[in-house]
Design a protein around this motif. Structure first.
Motif, PDB file in Angstrom:
ATOM      1  N   TYR A 145      53.137  -6.074 -35.926  1.00  0.00           N
ATOM      2  CA  TYR A 145      51.885  -6.817 -36.095  1.00  0.00           C
ATOM      3  C   TYR A 145      51.157  -6.860 -34.760  1.00  0.00           C
ATOM      4  O   TYR A 145      51.773  -7.056 -33.707  1.00  0.00           O
ATOM      5  N   SER A 146      49.857  -6.676 -34.808  1.00  0.00           N
ATOM      6  CA  SER A 146      49.025  -6.806 -33.608  1.00  0.00           C
ATOM      7  C   SER A 146      47.794  -7.617 -33.977  1.00  0.00           C
ATOM      8  O   SER A 146      47.610  -8.018 -35.130  1.00  0.00           O
ATOM      9  N   ALA A 147      46.942  -7.826 -32.991  1.00  0.00           N
ATOM     10  CA  ALA A 147      45.718  -8.590 -33.252  1.00  0.00           C
ATOM     11  C   ALA A 147      44.775  -7.834 -34.168  1.00  0.00           C
ATOM     12  O   ALA A 147      43.946  -8.440 -34.855  1.00  0.00           O
ATOM     13  N   GLU A 148      44.897  -6.501 -34.220  1.00  0.00           N
ATOM     14  CA  GLU A 148      43.972  -5.682 -35.005  1.00  0.00           C
ATOM     15  C   GLU A 148      44.482  -5.367 -36.404  1.00  0.00           C
ATOM     16  O   GLU A 148      43.710  -5.231 -37.350  1.00  0.00           O
ATOM     17  N   GLN A 149      45.796  -5.224 -36.575  1.00  0.00           N
ATOM     18  CA  GLN A 149      46.303  -4.801 -37.875  1.00  0.00           C
ATOM     19  C   GLN A 149      47.755  -5.212 -38.063  1.00  0.00           C
ATOM     20  O   GLN A 149      48.459  -5.584 -37.121  1.00  0.00           O
ATOM     21  N   ARG A 150      48.152  -5.165 -39.329  1.00  0.00           N
ATOM     22  CA  ARG A 150      49.556  -5.303 -39.699  1.00  0.00           C
ATOM     23  C   ARG A 150      50.053  -3.905 -40.059  1.00  0.00           C
ATOM     24  O   ARG A 150      49.326  -3.112 -40.631  1.00  0.00           O
ATOM     25  N   GLN A 151      51.295  -3.614 -39.748  1.00  0.00           N
ATOM     26  CA  GLN A 151      51.791  -2.258 -39.974  1.00  0.00           C
ATOM     27  C   GLN A 151      53.233  -2.290 -40.453  1.00  0.00           C
ATOM     28  O   GLN A 151      54.081  -2.995 -39.908  1.00  0.00           O
ATOM     29  N   LEU A 152      53.497  -1.501 -41.495  1.00  0.00           N
ATOM     30  CA  LEU A 152      54.845  -1.314 -42.030  1.00  0.00           C
ATOM     31  C   LEU A 152      55.126   0.181 -42.066  1.00  0.00           C
ATOM     32  O   LEU A 152      54.278   0.959 -42.532  1.00  0.00           O
ATOM     33  N   GLU A 153      56.279   0.578 -41.591  1.00  0.00           N
ATOM     34  CA  GLU A 153      56.692   1.982 -41.682  1.00  0.00           C
ATOM     35  C   GLU A 153      57.922   2.080 -42.568  1.00  0.00           C
ATOM     36  O   GLU A 153      58.950   1.437 -42.305  1.00  0.00           O
ATOM     37  N   LEU A 154      57.812   2.874 -43.634  1.00  0.00           N
ATOM     38  CA  LEU A 154      58.948   3.108 -44.520  1.00  0.00           C
ATOM     39  C   LEU A 154      59.781   4.246 -43.937  1.00  0.00           C
ATOM     40  O   LEU A 154      59.346   5.394 -43.904  1.00  0.00           O
ATOM     41  N   LEU A 155      60.965   3.912 -43.478  1.00  0.00           N
ATOM     42  CA  LEU A 155      61.841   4.903 -42.861  1.00  0.00           C
ATOM     43  C   LEU A 155      62.773   5.555 -43.869  1.00  0.00           C
ATOM     44  O   LEU A 155      63.160   6.714 -43.711  1.00  0.00           O
ATOM     45  N   ARG A 156      63.128   4.796 -44.890  1.00  0.00           N
ATOM     46  CA  ARG A 156      64.054   5.321 -45.891  1.00  0.00           C
ATOM     47  C   ARG A 156      64.023   4.440 -47.126  1.00  0.00           C
ATOM     48  O   ARG A 156      63.887   3.224 -47.023  1.00  0.00           O
ATOM     49  N   GLY A 157      64.106   5.043 -48.305  1.00  0.00           N
ATOM     50  CA  GLY A 157      64.356   4.285 -49.518  1.00  0.00           C
ATOM     51  C   GLY A 157      63.131   3.751 -50.212  1.00  0.00           C
ATOM     52  O   GLY A 157      62.160   4.465 -50.445  1.00  0.00           O
ATOM     53  N   GLU A 158      63.134   2.443 -50.501  1.00  0.00           N
ATOM     54  CA  GLU A 158      62.119   1.846 -51.373  1.00  0.00           C
ATOM     55  C   GLU A 158      61.782   0.444 -50.897  1.00  0.00           C
ATOM     56  O   GLU A 158      62.658  -0.335 -50.512  1.00  0.00           O
ATOM     57  N   VAL A 159      60.480   0.112 -50.967  1.00  0.00           N
ATOM     58  CA  VAL A 159      60.023  -1.195 -50.520  1.00  0.00           C
ATOM     59  C   VAL A 159      58.878  -1.657 -51.404  1.00  0.00           C
ATOM     60  O   VAL A 159      58.103  -0.837 -51.909  1.00  0.00           O
ATOM     61  N   SER A 160      58.802  -2.959 -51.628  1.00  0.00           N
ATOM     62  CA  SER A 160      57.636  -3.540 -52.289  1.00  0.00           C
ATOM     63  C   SER A 160      56.948  -4.473 -51.306  1.00  0.00           C
ATOM     64  O   SER A 160      57.598  -5.120 -50.482  1.00  0.00           O
ATOM     65  N   LEU A 161      55.627  -4.511 -51.402  1.00  0.00           N
ATOM     66  CA  LEU A 161      54.824  -5.337 -50.503  1.00  0.00           C
ATOM     67  C   LEU A 161      53.833  -6.147 -51.311  1.00  0.00           C
ATOM     68  O   LEU A 161      53.098  -5.606 -52.127  1.00  0.00           O
ATOM     69  N   ASP A 162      53.839  -7.445 -51.085  1.00  0.00           N
ATOM     70  CA  ASP A 162      52.832  -8.349 -51.640  1.00  0.00           C
ATOM     71  C   ASP A 162      52.056  -8.887 -50.445  1.00  0.00           C
ATOM     72  O   ASP A 162      52.454  -9.868 -49.806  1.00  0.00           O
ATOM     73  N   SER A 163      50.942  -8.208 -50.124  1.00  0.00           N
ATOM     74  CA  SER A 163      50.203  -8.525 -48.911  1.00  0.00           C
ATOM     75  C   SER A 163      49.439  -9.838 -49.066  1.00  0.00           C
ATOM     76  O   SER A 163      48.841 -10.107 -50.106  1.00  0.00           O
ATOM     77  N   ASN A 164      49.450 -10.634 -48.021  1.00  0.00           N
ATOM     78  CA  ASN A 164      48.710 -11.895 -48.024  1.00  0.00           C
ATOM     79  C   ASN A 164      47.214 -11.597 -47.875  1.00  0.00           C
ATOM     80  O   ASN A 164      46.758 -11.196 -46.798  1.00  0.00           O
ATOM     81  N   ALA A 165      46.478 -11.811 -48.939  1.00  0.00           N
ATOM     82  CA  ALA A 165      45.050 -11.476 -48.936  1.00  0.00           C
ATOM     83  C   ALA A 165      44.237 -12.391 -48.036  1.00  0.00           C
ATOM     84  O   ALA A 165      43.086 -12.082 -47.711  1.00  0.00           O
ATOM     85  N   ASN A 166      44.811 -13.522 -47.620  1.00  0.00           N
ATOM     86  CA  ASN A 166      44.075 -14.444 -46.756  1.00  0.00           C
ATOM     87  C   ASN A 166      44.050 -13.989 -45.299  1.00  0.00           C
ATOM     88  O   ASN A 166      43.345 -14.572 -44.478  1.00  0.00           O
TER      89      ASN A 166
END
Length: 318
Positions: A145-166
């Motif tokens: 996480y930075s002041a400009e953006q949030r970042q997720l990197e999928l390195l392996r497998g499976e992930v679900s994301l429920d992003s906070n719209a606020n």
């Protein structure tokens, strides 16, 4: 225990790293050296895994001896874990000619991930931005996480994301086949043999946002994203979100496909005979107990489940 392209599997690379620590950073006994030779001969891909790992170790020879030796000595005095050794190897490699890119052929990104799961494990995380993230079996991610953006990197497998719209910062997701961006998306990403499965349940997701052909993916869409960037809408025999509730929910799924899916959640080998692979499976199964799932299959279908060992199971005709 190897990949379809003949490369060593991640577990074999893990074993090679263990041997590297024992042989090069300890004082191995003759017995240890004999065991190492036995390991090399036990599978044709073990020498390949060793070559990858030892190549990285050779790069350390180009570093100042005082740096590498003092760091290793301190690490051993603290009786650090294999994860600490791996961090050390990555750090030293970053100072050598290999650079940080040396992590990739070793599988080090997965091993040094911010969050990861073992086979059969699922994990729920809460980001500092209020987003909810879930990892499926045998998966790994990095979060930044930075002041400009949030970042997720999928390195392996499976992930679900429920992003906070606020949170008004864009949420960037990096994968092996490309980048996605969202602000309010509820999405699921799964690596597979064809590339990446993307399912969107809510909000909007932009696929390849930096491309001239960026694709907006809406709620309700499920796409197969191929390694070359091609997209294909898909319909599945299963609910791709089921695992987030701890279940495997399927409708008319061929038993062979069901077996392959179930094998993701249990260690060892689970095989299905060709003569029963086209039998259809429907129902909702609790992933917390894969043994019970196998028993249910034997009761509901004309099949038998044979155990050579706990970790070697075959499904065949009754």
């Amino acid at each position: 225990m190897s990949t379809s392209d003949g490369a060593p599997a991640q577990a074999q690379v893990d074993q090679a790293i263990d041997w590297l620590v024992k042989l090069r950073f300890d004082s191995p006994s003759p017995r240890t050296e004999r065991q190492f030779q036995q390991w090399l001969a036990s599978h044709p891909h073990n020498p390949k895994a060793w070559q990858r790992v030892s190549n990285l170790s050779d790069e350390l020879a180009g570093l100042p001896k005082a740096l590498s030796r003092s760091t290793l000595d301190a690490s051993q005095r603290q009786r650090s874990s294999r994860r600490d050794h791996l961090k050390l190897l990555a750090l030293l490699a970053a100072g050598g000619s290999l650079g940080w890119a040396a992590r990739e052929p070793l599988g080090l990104p997965q091993l040094l991930a911010d969050s990861s799961t073992a086979t059969g494990e699922r994990r729920q995380l809460h980001g500092s931005d209020g987003s909810r993230i879930q990892l499926n079996t045998d998966s790994a991610i990095d979060l930044r996480y930075s002041a400009e953006q949030r970042q997720l990197e999928l390195l392996r497998g499976e992930v679900s994301l429920d992003s906070n719209a606020n949170d008004n910062r864009p949420f960037r997701i990096d994968t092996r086949v490309g980048t996605l961006s969202t602000r309010d998306g509820q999405l699921l990403l799964r690596e597979n043999d064809k590339g990446l499965l993307l399912a969107v349940r809510g909000g909007e997701v932009t696929l390849f946002p930096a491309s001239a052909h960026a694709r907006l993916v809406h709620a309700g869409e499920t796409l197969q994203v191929q390694a070359n960037g091609n997209l294909q809408a898909v319909s599945l025999h299963s609910d791709p979100w089921g695992w987030t509730d701890g279940v495997l929910s399927v409708q008319q799924m061929p038993l062979g496909e069901f077996t392959a899916e179930l094998s993701r959640y249990r260690p060892g080998l689970l095989r299905c005979a060709d003569d029963v692979a086209n039998l259809k499976v429907s129902g909702t199964y609790q992933l917390a107990d894969t043994e019970q799932i196998l028993q249910l299959l034997a009761r509901s279908l004309p099949v038998r489940v044979d155990y050579r060992t706990r970790y070697w199971v075959s499904i065949g005709a009754a």
